[in-house]
Design a protein around this motif. Structure first.
Motif, PDB file in Angstrom:
ATOM      1  N   THR A  35       0.853  -1.584  -0.439  1.00 50.66           N
ATOM      2  CA  THR A  35       0.471   0.363  -0.211  1.00 50.66           C
ATOM      3  C   THR A  35       1.125   1.866   0.256  1.00 50.66           C
ATOM      4  O   THR A  35       1.917   1.178   0.609  1.00 50.66           O
ATOM      5  CB  THR A  35      -0.762  -0.245   1.359  1.00 50.66           C
ATOM      6  OG1 THR A  35       0.024  -0.221   2.762  1.00 50.66           O
ATOM      7  CG2 THR A  35      -1.628  -1.369   1.145  1.00 50.66           C
ATOM      8  N   ALA A  36       0.275   2.218  -0.082  1.00 55.47           N
ATOM      9  CA  ALA A  36       0.649   3.637  -0.089  1.00 55.47           C
ATOM     10  C   ALA A  36       0.628   4.907  -0.221  1.00 55.47           C
ATOM     11  O   ALA A  36      -1.206   5.155  -0.517  1.00 55.47           O
ATOM     12  CB  ALA A  36       2.256   3.770  -1.867  1.00 55.47           C
ATOM     13  N   ASP A  37       0.498   5.638   0.484  1.00 58.23           N
ATOM     14  CA  ASP A  37      -0.667   7.018   1.217  1.00 58.23           C
ATOM     15  C   ASP A  37      -0.222   8.673  -0.174  1.00 58.23           C
ATOM     16  O   ASP A  37       1.428   8.419   0.151  1.00 58.23           O
ATOM     17  CB  ASP A  37      -0.806   7.324   2.293  1.00 58.23           C
ATOM     18  CG  ASP A  37      -1.009   9.111   2.307  1.00 58.23           C
ATOM     19  OD1 ASP A  37      -1.514   8.898   1.376  1.00 58.23           O
ATOM     20  OD2 ASP A  37      -0.904   9.284   3.950  1.00 58.23           O
ATOM     21  N   VAL A  38      -0.925   7.871  -1.830  1.00 60.89           N
ATOM     22  CA  VAL A  38      -0.766   8.909  -2.565  1.00 60.89           C
ATOM     23  C   VAL A  38      -0.905   9.913  -2.373  1.00 60.89           C
ATOM     24  O   VAL A  38      -1.169  11.316  -3.383  1.00 60.89           O
ATOM     25  CB  VAL A  38      -0.592   8.178  -3.283  1.00 60.89           C
ATOM     26  CG1 VAL A  38       0.044   7.097  -3.931  1.00 60.89           C
ATOM     27  CG2 VAL A  38      -2.660   8.625  -3.432  1.00 60.89           C
TER      28      VAL A  38
ATOM     29  N   VAL B 190      -3.606   2.985   0.289  1.00 62.58           N
ATOM     30  CA  VAL B 190      -4.164   2.209   0.131  1.00 62.58           C
ATOM     31  C   VAL B 190      -3.414   1.770  -1.246  1.00 62.58           C
ATOM     32  O   VAL B 190      -2.451   1.387  -1.047  1.00 62.58           O
ATOM     33  CB  VAL B 190      -4.867   3.542  -1.644  1.00 62.58           C
ATOM     34  CG1 VAL B 190      -5.900   4.091  -0.991  1.00 62.58           C
ATOM     35  CG2 VAL B 190      -4.090   3.845  -2.143  1.00 62.58           C
ATOM     36  N   PRO B 191      -4.055  -0.204  -1.608  1.00 62.32           N
ATOM     37  CA  PRO B 191      -3.328  -1.202  -2.326  1.00 62.32           C
ATOM     38  C   PRO B 191      -2.971  -0.220  -3.787  1.00 62.32           C
ATOM     39  O   PRO B 191      -3.664   0.674  -3.977  1.00 62.32           O
ATOM     40  CB  PRO B 191      -4.784  -1.487  -2.687  1.00 62.32           C
ATOM     41  CG  PRO B 191      -5.573  -1.938  -1.039  1.00 62.32           C
ATOM     42  CD  PRO B 191      -5.786  -0.559  -0.889  1.00 62.32           C
TER      43      PRO B 191
ATOM     44  N   ALA C 148      -7.075   7.344  -4.548  1.00 64.94           N
ATOM     45  CA  ALA C 148      -7.333   8.747  -3.977  1.00 64.94           C
ATOM     46  C   ALA C 148      -7.869   9.570  -5.042  1.00 64.94           C
ATOM     47  O   ALA C 148      -9.298  10.109  -4.064  1.00 64.94           O
ATOM     48  CB  ALA C 148      -6.537   8.411  -2.898  1.00 64.94           C
ATOM     49  N   THR C 149      -7.511   9.648  -5.892  1.00 67.28           N
ATOM     50  CA  THR C 149      -7.716  11.051  -6.674  1.00 67.28           C
ATOM     51  C   THR C 149      -7.985   9.981  -8.009  1.00 67.28           C
ATOM     52  O   THR C 149      -7.355  10.114  -8.969  1.00 67.28           O
ATOM     53  CB  THR C 149      -6.791  11.845  -6.518  1.00 67.28           C
ATOM     54  OG1 THR C 149      -6.170  12.189  -5.170  1.00 67.28           O
ATOM     55  CG2 THR C 149      -7.046  13.222  -7.201  1.00 67.28           C
ATOM     56  N   ARG C 150      -9.364  10.801  -8.432  1.00 62.92           N
ATOM     57  CA  ARG C 150     -10.001  10.012 -10.065  1.00 62.92           C
ATOM     58  C   ARG C 150      -9.621  10.463 -10.522  1.00 62.92           C
ATOM     59  O   ARG C 150      -9.908  11.537 -10.328  1.00 62.92           O
ATOM     60  CB  ARG C 150     -11.611   9.511  -8.943  1.00 62.92           C
ATOM     61  CG  ARG C 150     -11.867   8.839  -8.317  1.00 62.92           C
ATOM     62  CD  ARG C 150     -11.116   7.282  -8.136  1.00 62.92           C
ATOM     63  NE  ARG C 150     -11.989   6.456  -9.431  1.00 62.92           N
ATOM     64  CZ  ARG C 150     -11.189   4.914  -9.262  1.00 62.92           C
ATOM     65  NH1 ARG C 150     -10.169   4.484  -8.510  1.00 62.92           N
ATOM     66  NH2 ARG C 150     -11.839   4.521 -10.663  1.00 62.92           N
TER      67      ARG C 150
ATOM     68  N   PHE D 231       5.014  13.871  -7.285  1.00 60.28           N
ATOM     69  CA  PHE D 231       5.946  13.739  -6.848  1.00 60.28           C
ATOM     70  C   PHE D 231       6.744  15.139  -6.751  1.00 60.28           C
ATOM     71  O   PHE D 231       7.473  15.700  -6.848  1.00 60.28           O
ATOM     72  CB  PHE D 231       6.591  12.588  -7.587  1.00 60.28           C
ATOM     73  CG  PHE D 231       6.066  11.131  -7.340  1.00 60.28           C
ATOM     74  CD1 PHE D 231       7.302  11.172  -6.266  1.00 60.28           C
ATOM     75  CD2 PHE D 231       5.570  10.691  -7.702  1.00 60.28           C
ATOM     76  CE1 PHE D 231       7.582   9.257  -5.515  1.00 60.28           C
ATOM     77  CE2 PHE D 231       5.240   9.372  -7.620  1.00 60.28           C
ATOM     78  CZ  PHE D 231       5.946   8.449  -6.416  1.00 60.28           C
ATOM     79  N   GLN D 232       5.907  16.159  -7.464  1.00 58.56           N
ATOM     80  CA  GLN D 232       5.972  17.306  -7.438  1.00 58.56           C
ATOM     81  C   GLN D 232       7.512  17.788  -8.189  1.00 58.56           C
ATOM     82  O   GLN D 232       8.294  17.882  -8.248  1.00 58.56           O
ATOM     83  CB  GLN D 232       6.349  18.296  -6.216  1.00 58.56           C
ATOM     84  CG  GLN D 232       6.010  19.638  -6.184  1.00 58.56           C
ATOM     85  CD  GLN D 232       5.898  20.597  -5.015  1.00 58.56           C
ATOM     86  OE1 GLN D 232       5.959  19.530  -3.712  1.00 58.56           O
ATOM     87  NE2 GLN D 232       5.679  21.860  -4.486  1.00 58.56           N
ATOM     88  N   ALA D 233       7.370  16.601  -9.450  1.00 55.56           N
ATOM     89  CA  ALA D 233       8.714  16.385 -10.161  1.00 55.56           C
ATOM     90  C   ALA D 233       7.787  17.533 -11.587  1.00 55.56           C
ATOM     91  O   ALA D 233       7.196  18.033 -11.703  1.00 55.56           O
ATOM     92  CB  ALA D 233       8.388  15.187 -11.099  1.00 55.56           C
ATOM     93  N   GLU D 234       9.205  17.829 -12.782  1.00 55.58           N
ATOM     94  CA  GLU D 234       9.553  18.710 -13.683  1.00 55.58           C
ATOM     95  C   GLU D 234       8.711  18.060 -14.265  1.00 55.58           C
ATOM     96  O   GLU D 234       9.066  16.983 -14.575  1.00 55.58           O
ATOM     97  CB  GLU D 234      10.792  18.927 -14.100  1.00 55.58           C
ATOM     98  CG  GLU D 234      11.383  19.719 -12.804  1.00 55.58           C
ATOM     99  CD  GLU D 234      11.915  19.926 -13.683  1.00 55.58           C
ATOM    100  OE1 GLU D 234      12.533  20.433 -14.854  1.00 55.58           O
ATOM    101  OE2 GLU D 234      13.561  21.204 -12.857  1.00 55.58           O
TER     102      GLU D 234
END
Length: 311
Positions: free
Chosen positions: A107-110, A127-128, A144-146, A162-165
């Protein structure tokens, strides 16, 4: 900023691991995971055959991006985290675990501030991790965000999660083409062994895609691919931490530097690519001969994990 993240990530990939967690792929394995199996086997890619040459090129670019931490930038890049960390060969990863990001393994909290402030909701709600197989058949994406499309989902994951460019346009297009090629019906019958030779071949596939990008005049994509190739060579190097692997580590670093020279002067890369390909072919044979002293070998890895964990 991006070049700084790339330089840090590539340098870190060539560091000799002093502990089990020093192995890039071990950093996000759950304590309960079978580390030997997770680090020497993968489920195998489930890819459909590209329809034409242009799509085949995009899929190769996307394959490199999917496995490259440079796509995520910042902290994720420095830690070696890529799309493939959560989605091994495009599937889920039941062994994935990062403290503060995961609840149960897999799981990971995105919506956390660990990698980005944009999605932080102030709550711990892992979430899984979903599979990406047959993603092209879905109507919405994410938990979490559709997101209404794969394009929107990937864009939000890179830029918001990830706030990446944003990556070069063809890298983004390639990532979508690669994920859309995942098909459960194309899965291999069993797991695939991770080996040094296979890893080097994968790195050279990325270099070949970079050469094609240069031929198309797409230098931003070529630079991303070449830097990703350098990181992949570093990942191979860290699998030879013992004294007997010192020469191989040195030669992998030389190969990486040669690729770095192409990045500096892509217009005159023709002869350099030919030399790189010859060097890689010779090195591939030596890596295969030395496979028993590498951490791709299950027995050598088992001994390494035991000795480092005792320390």
């Amino acid at each position: 900023m991006l070049r700084t993240s790339i330089a840090i990530a590539v340098a870190a990939a060539f560091a000799v691991p002093a502990s089990a967690e020093g192995l890039t792929q071990a950093r996000w394995l759950s304590p309960e995971a079978d580390k030997v199996a997770a680090l020497t086997l993968s489920p195998g890619e489930c890819l459909t055959e590209p329809a034409d040459a242009d799509n085949a090129y995009l899929v190769e670019v996307g394959r490199a991006a999917f496995n490259s931490p440079l796509l995520m930038g910042g902290q994720a890049a420095r830690g070696g985290l890529s799309c493939a960390a959560c989605h091994v060969d495009g599937r889920s990863n039941p062994d994935f675990f990062l403290a503060g990001l995961s609840g149960p393994p897999g799981t990971a909290d995105v919506t956390t501030s660990i990698f980005s402030q944009v999605r932080d909701d102030g709550e711990f709600n892992p979430v899984p991790i979903p599979t990406l197989l047959n993603a092209r058949e879905k109507e919405t994406f994410g938990a979490a965000t559709r997101a209404p499309s794969l394009h929107a989902f990937i864009s939000a994951a890179i830029v918001d999660e990830f706030q990446a460019e944003p990556p070069p346009p063809k890298v983004f297009d390639g990532l979508i083409a690669y994920i859309e090629s995942f098909d459960a019906a194309a899965c291999p019958d069993g797991p695939t062994a991770q080996t040094a030779r296979r890893a080097l071949n994968d790195a050279m596939r990325v270099a070949e895609a970079a050469k094609a990008a240069i031929g198309r005049g797409d230098y931003p994509t070529a630079d991303f691919l070449l830097a990703s190739c350098q990181f992949m060579l570093g990942r191979i190097s860290e699998r030879f931490p013992f004294k007997k692997g010192a020469r191989l580590r040195s030669d992998l670093a030389v190969l990486s530097r040669d690729i770095g020279q192409v990045r500096k002067a892509p217009d005159s890369a023709g002869e350099k690519f030919a030399a790189i390909e010859k060097s890689a072919a010779r090195l591939g044979k030596r890596l295969h001969k030395a496979r028993r002293i590498s951490l791709y070998d299950p027995d050598a890895l088992k001994d390494f994990l035991k000795s480092r964990d005792r320390d």
